[in-house]
Design an enzyme around this catalytic site. Structure first.
Site, short mmCIF file in Angstrom:
data_model
loop_
_atom_site.label_atom_id
_atom_site.label_comp_id
_atom_site.label_asym_id
_atom_site.label_seq_id
_atom_site.Cartn_x
_atom_site.Cartn_y
_atom_site.Cartn_z
N HIS A 11 0.79 -0.83 -0.06
CA HIS A 11 0.22 0.18 -0.18
C HIS A 11 0.93 1.46 -0.15
CE1 HIS A 11 0.85 0.42 4.56
NE2 HIS A 11 0.77 -0.90 4.03
N HIS A 48 12.48 -0.50 -12.36
CA HIS A 48 11.84 -2.10 -11.80
C HIS A 48 12.12 -2.61 -11.12
CE1 HIS A 48 13.60 -6.12 -14.96
NE2 HIS A 48 12.23 -5.81 -14.34
#
Length: 207
Positions: free
Chosen positions: A135, A144
């Site tokens: 979250h 990446h």
């Protein structure tokens, strides 16, 4: 003909294969690839459409399927200054993505990845197979996140940074721009820009 369902890849190598299969699952027809040269290896038998600068001949959509963060950024910025609306994002059908997540352009979220509530995934990001982004994370442009990496809540990952396979980043950590986090590393404190960190706990690699 629905041109919005026809896409061409920019770049054609291992990462592109993942992008191609994801695109196919989402109902796109991948009509070919642009790359700086025509490749001898062509496992998906795609048509070569010429180098990147010839992208304008393609009337459908584009996806920048380049694994290298810096090259992906450069190609995207070059093309998007000319045509801003040609790029799509590819979100694998098996990925679990909260409806409250913000996803930018030319993002790949791979098979089995989880992105949880109120996270922001900016332009050109790769979230690889089975990665977990918890979250309120902020994954900045052209970063990446490697296969199986775990980012706990409220983590920030800077531009062009790479989080290696199986790495774990503790909640609330900020990772700067152009950082490399080695495979399996456990990051328990902030990492400044331009560092490579490895190990458990992660420490700067001394070259």
């Amino acid at each position: 003909m629905n041109l919005k369902k026809h896409i061409a890849l920019i770049g054609y190598s291992g990462h592109a294969y993942v992008c191609l299969e994801t695109a196919t699952l989402l109902g796109y027809e991948v009509i070919g690839y642009h790359d700086f040269n025509k490749l001898d290896g062509n496992p998906y038998k795609l048509q070569y459409l010429g180098p990147e600068e010839q992208f304008e001949q393609h009337k459908g959509m584009l996806f920048g399927s380049i694994g290298n963060n810096n090259i992906r950024e450069n190609v995207f910025k070059t093309i998007s200054t000319i045509k801003t609306d040609m790029f799509i994002s590819l979100l694998h059908p098996s990925a679990i993505i909260s409806k409250t997540v913000s996803v930018g352009t030319n993002v790949l979220i791979s098979a089995g990845a989880i992105v949880n509530a109120l996270s922001t995934i900016e332009t050109g990001v790769i979230i690889n197979t089975g990665a977990i982004v918890e979250h309120e994370a902020n994954i900045k442009s052209f970063a990446h996140i490697g296969p199986g990496a775990v980012l706990a809540g409220n983590v920030t990952v800077g531009e062009r940074s790479f989080i290696g396979a199986g790495a774990v980043v503790k909640q609330g950590i900020t990772i700067g721009d152009d950082v490399v986090v080695g495979a399996g590393a456990v990051v328990i404190k902030d990492v400044p820009d331009n560092q490579t960190v490895i190990g458990n706990p992660a420490k700067q690699l001394v070259k």
